[in-house]
Design a protein around this motif. Structure first.
Motif, PDB file in Angstrom:
ATOM      1  N   VAL A   1      44.243 -14.686 -13.841  1.00 44.98           N
ATOM      2  CA  VAL A   1      42.913 -15.131 -14.256  1.00 44.98           C
ATOM      3  C   VAL A   1      42.088 -13.915 -14.655  1.00 44.98           C
ATOM      4  CG1 VAL A   1      40.779 -16.273 -13.519  1.00 44.98           C
ATOM      5  CG2 VAL A   1      42.983 -17.144 -12.747  1.00 44.98           C
ATOM      6  N   TRP A   2      41.384 -14.043 -15.760  1.00 44.64           N
ATOM      7  CA  TRP A   2      40.472 -12.970 -16.144  1.00 44.64           C
ATOM      8  C   TRP A   2      39.380 -12.785 -15.090  1.00 44.64           C
ATOM      9  CZ3 TRP A   2      39.165 -13.891 -22.024  1.00 44.64           C
ATOM     10  CH2 TRP A   2      40.090 -13.192 -22.793  1.00 44.64           C
ATOM     11  N   ASP A   3      39.062 -11.538 -14.812  1.00 43.71           N
ATOM     12  CA  ASP A   3      37.910 -11.201 -13.977  1.00 43.71           C
ATOM     13  C   ASP A   3      36.782 -10.819 -14.917  1.00 43.71           C
ATOM     14  OD1 ASP A   3      36.001 -10.274 -12.251  1.00 43.71           O
ATOM     15  OD2 ASP A   3      37.206  -8.635 -11.419  1.00 43.71           O
ATOM     16  N   LEU A   4      35.858 -11.757 -15.135  1.00 38.55           N
ATOM     17  CA  LEU A   4      34.789 -11.560 -16.110  1.00 38.55           C
ATOM     18  C   LEU A   4      33.544 -10.915 -15.506  1.00 38.55           C
ATOM     19  CD1 LEU A   4      35.223 -14.949 -17.993  1.00 38.55           C
ATOM     20  CD2 LEU A   4      35.980 -12.689 -18.740  1.00 38.55           C
ATOM     21  N   ASN A   5      33.678 -10.377 -14.300  1.00 34.63           N
ATOM     22  CA  ASN A   5      32.582  -9.595 -13.725  1.00 34.63           C
ATOM     23  C   ASN A   5      32.451  -8.241 -14.402  1.00 34.63           C
ATOM     24  OD1 ASN A   5      31.602 -11.291 -11.450  1.00 34.63           O
ATOM     25  ND2 ASN A   5      33.716 -11.065 -10.734  1.00 34.63           N
ATOM     26  N   ILE A   6      33.495  -7.839 -15.123  1.00 37.33           N
ATOM     27  CA  ILE A   6      33.495  -6.569 -15.836  1.00 37.33           C
ATOM     28  C   ILE A   6      33.884  -6.824 -17.286  1.00 37.33           C
ATOM     29  CG2 ILE A   6      34.015  -5.170 -13.803  1.00 37.33           C
ATOM     30  CD1 ILE A   6      36.954  -5.205 -14.635  1.00 37.33           C
ATOM     31  N   MET A   7      33.476  -5.912 -18.169  1.00 33.21           N
ATOM     32  CA  MET A   7      33.813  -6.015 -19.582  1.00 33.21           C
ATOM     33  C   MET A   7      34.337  -4.678 -20.083  1.00 33.21           C
ATOM     34  SD  MET A   7      33.445  -9.002 -20.887  1.00 33.21           S
ATOM     35  CE  MET A   7      32.980 -10.550 -20.107  1.00 33.21           C
ATOM     36  N   PRO A   8      35.482  -4.668 -20.776  1.00 31.46           N
ATOM     37  CA  PRO A   8      36.375  -5.789 -21.011  1.00 31.46           C
ATOM     38  C   PRO A   8      36.896  -6.370 -19.696  1.00 31.46           C
ATOM     39  CG  PRO A   8      36.962  -3.936 -22.411  1.00 31.46           C
ATOM     40  CD  PRO A   8      35.976  -3.432 -21.407  1.00 31.46           C
ATOM     41  N   PRO A   9      37.322  -7.641 -19.709  1.00 25.78           N
ATOM     42  CA  PRO A   9      37.728  -8.275 -18.461  1.00 25.78           C
ATOM     43  C   PRO A   9      38.924  -7.603 -17.801  1.00 25.78           C
ATOM     44  CG  PRO A   9      37.416  -9.898 -20.200  1.00 25.78           C
ATOM     45  CD  PRO A   9      37.396  -8.554 -20.848  1.00 25.78           C
ATOM     46  N   GLY A  10      38.930  -7.647 -16.476  1.00 30.29           N
ATOM     47  CA  GLY A  10      40.108  -7.254 -15.729  1.00 30.29           C
ATOM     48  C   GLY A  10      40.926  -8.487 -15.394  1.00 30.29           C
TER      49      GLY A  10
ATOM     50  N   PHE B   1      29.108 -11.958 -15.706  1.00 26.94           N
ATOM     51  CA  PHE B   1      28.776 -10.634 -16.218  1.00 26.94           C
ATOM     52  C   PHE B   1      27.271 -10.551 -16.471  1.00 26.94           C
ATOM     53  CE2 PHE B   1      28.380  -7.430 -19.651  1.00 26.94           C
ATOM     54  CZ  PHE B   1      28.921  -6.347 -18.973  1.00 26.94           C
ATOM     55  N   LYS B   2      26.603  -9.754 -15.671  1.00 22.18           N
ATOM     56  CA  LYS B   2      25.143  -9.628 -15.737  1.00 22.18           C
ATOM     57  C   LYS B   2      24.523 -11.024 -15.594  1.00 22.18           C
ATOM     58  CE  LYS B   2      25.251  -5.296 -18.356  1.00 22.18           C
ATOM     59  NZ  LYS B   2      24.827  -4.575 -19.570  1.00 22.18           N
TER      60      LYS B   2
ATOM     61  N   CYS C   1      31.677 -18.787 -23.637  1.00 22.23           N
ATOM     62  CA  CYS C   1      30.749 -18.177 -22.703  1.00 22.23           C
ATOM     63  C   CYS C   1      29.328 -18.578 -23.058  1.00 22.23           C
ATOM     64  CB  CYS C   1      30.880 -16.662 -22.715  1.00 22.23           C
ATOM     65  SG  CYS C   1      30.728 -15.904 -24.325  1.00 22.23           S
ATOM     66  N   ARG C   2      28.604 -18.985 -22.040  1.00 20.29           N
ATOM     67  CA  ARG C   2      27.240 -19.433 -22.261  1.00 20.29           C
ATOM     68  C   ARG C   2      26.369 -18.943 -21.131  1.00 20.29           C
ATOM     69  NH1 ARG C   2      29.260 -25.620 -22.923  1.00 20.29           N
ATOM     70  NH2 ARG C   2      29.733 -25.595 -25.115  1.00 20.29           N
ATOM     71  N   SER C   3      25.163 -18.503 -21.434  1.00 20.80           N
ATOM     72  CA  SER C   3      24.188 -18.244 -20.387  1.00 20.80           C
ATOM     73  C   SER C   3      23.441 -19.531 -20.111  1.00 20.80           C
ATOM     74  CB  SER C   3      23.207 -17.157 -20.834  1.00 20.80           C
ATOM     75  OG  SER C   3      22.564 -17.543 -22.020  1.00 20.80           O
ATOM     76  N   TYR C   4      22.905 -19.655 -18.906  1.00 16.17           N
ATOM     77  CA  TYR C   4      22.176 -20.866 -18.572  1.00 16.17           C
ATOM     78  C   TYR C   4      20.941 -20.994 -19.455  1.00 16.17           C
ATOM     79  CZ  TYR C   4      24.833 -21.896 -14.390  1.00 16.17           C
ATOM     80  OH  TYR C   4      25.823 -22.239 -13.521  1.00 16.17           O
ATOM     81  N   LEU C   5      20.740 -22.179 -19.985  1.00 14.34           N
ATOM     82  CA  LEU C   5      19.570 -22.469 -20.811  1.00 14.34           C
ATOM     83  C   LEU C   5      18.860 -23.664 -20.212  1.00 14.34           C
ATOM     84  CD1 LEU C   5      21.172 -22.191 -24.349  1.00 14.34           C
ATOM     85  CD2 LEU C   5      19.671 -20.530 -23.269  1.00 14.34           C
ATOM     86  N   LYS C   6      17.536 -23.608 -20.189  1.00 18.53           N
ATOM     87  CA  LYS C   6      16.774 -24.737 -19.674  1.00 18.53           C
ATOM     88  C   LYS C   6      16.996 -25.940 -20.566  1.00 18.53           C
ATOM     89  CE  LYS C   6      12.118 -26.096 -18.295  1.00 18.53           C
ATOM     90  NZ  LYS C   6      10.707 -25.692 -18.241  1.00 18.53           N
ATOM     91  N   ARG C   7      17.347 -27.068 -19.963  1.00 18.73           N
ATOM     92  CA  ARG C   7      17.638 -28.263 -20.740  1.00 18.73           C
ATOM     93  C   ARG C   7      16.407 -29.141 -20.820  1.00 18.73           C
ATOM     94  NH1 ARG C   7      22.315 -26.346 -19.804  1.00 18.73           N
ATOM     95  NH2 ARG C   7      24.185 -27.178 -20.739  1.00 18.73           N
TER      96      ARG C   7
END
Length: 334
Positions: free
Chosen positions: A57-66, A152-153, A15-21
């Motif tokens: 498939v994991w639903d990663l819109n929620i934590m823990p995943p559904g 997620f967020k 899992c990674r958040s977007y980072l400016k390259r």
């Protein structure tokens, strides 16, 4: 330990958040690995398998995943791979041309900056790290699934390998409340950052899948370092953003961490291993993958066997720091 904590430590969730390259001096570290793939490729072939398959498939819109059921269509089939795409992404983020190029890279040809350009990613990694497992399925081919994994967020999830797929579904649900697709699956978020980045994630997650067959539960920092090494060996350098972030925040990002891994120091450490023990290219990552040791002791054993000199991890780490500074200084002189 809670069930979810066990899941986080057991799975290789990428899992990674977007980072400016932005380009920094350390980009030279493995400049030769940042090669573009050929635009030509073999087209998808007609498959005798079911054209459409439902996946857990994991639903990663929620934590823990559904969980949710994703219906995906088989878009390409090869000797070692099957590529499925959830229908709402096909023809948009996931084009037929991209699928053709991806199949070529998985099956036949890696970038010119890779260790073996005339070999497919899957065959190359199997040779170095071990074969795809067959204990749960007779068809040991790698399934690459592009699906909506959620967000997620502010965190996007590039993809992951789910260790529960190596268990019968009923057993996974009874013991952990998880589902299994009972196959060798790598999950990719259908949004895609870039082509080379996406293929690099596949190479990274494939190492996790292959390494899982040993039964050795490595410390997370080492597991991710080895997976980053697999990505570099196959010719992809997609984690520049993480290196940038690490360089700007070295005071609060560590290489050896019990849980959180930022990927920047892991990528640099894997490059250090490959450059410091070059007598058999790639074998440093392969040897560590097959060791029974799980953390710093594995790195100490590797250096002792290869150099015939006992070295503590502290001494190896000091050499790693010098390596990073040396690489940045060489770039500054250009």
């Amino acid at each position: 330990m809670s069930t979810w904590e066990h899941i986080v430590q057991t799975l290789a969730l990428h899992c990674r958040s977007y980072l400016k390259r932005i380009s920094l001096l350390l980009f030279l570290l493995l400049q030769g690995m940042n090669a573009h793939c050929s635009e030509s490729g073999a087209g998808a072939i007609t498959s005798p398998l079911a054209k459409t398959r439902d996946f857990w498939v994991w639903d990663l819109n929620i934590m823990p995943p559904g969980f949710r059921r994703a219906s995906a269509t088989l878009r390409a089939e090869g000797k070692r791979s099957l590529i499925y795409v959830e229908d709402n992404y096909y023809g948009k983020e996931i084009s037929p041309e991209f699928i053709q190029r991806l199949k070529l890279q998985l099956e036949e040809k890696m970038p010119s900056g890779s260790l073996e350009p005339d070999t497919g990613i899957i065959s190359f990694e199997e040779k170095l790290f071990g074969s795809l497992p067959t204990k749960i399925t007779r068809d040991d081919r790698l399934i690459v699934l592009f699906a909506d994994l959620g967000k997620f967020k502010d965190t996007q999830f590039d993809g992951f390998f789910n260790a529960f797929d190596q268990m019968p579904d009923a057993e996974a649900f009874k013991e952990f409340g998880q589902h299994s697709n009972e196959a060798n699956v790598i999950y990719l978020n259908g949004f895609r950052v870039s082509e080379s980045y996406t293929v690099g994630v596949i190479a990274h997650e494939l190492h996790h899948l292959l390494a899982s067959t040993s039964g050795v539960e490595r410390e997370n920092w080492l597991s991710e370092s080895l997976a980053e090494g697999a990505m570099l060996l196959t010719g992809y350098y997609g984690d520049q953003g993480h290196v940038n972030h690490f360089v700007e925040n070295t005071w609060n990002i560590s290489l050896v961490s019990p849980r959180y891994v930022q990927y920047g120091p892991q990528l640099l450490f894997s490059a250090f291993l490959l450059d410091s023990l070059p007598s058999a290219p790639g074998s440093a990552i392969g040897e560590l993958t097959h060791m029974s040791q799980t953390g710093r002791d594995a790195v100490e054993k590797l250096f002792q066997e290869r150099t015939q000199t006992p070295l503590s991890f502290d001494a190896i780490f000091n050499n790693f720091v010098s390596y990073v500074f040396d690489q940045s200084e060489q770039k500054a002189l250009l």
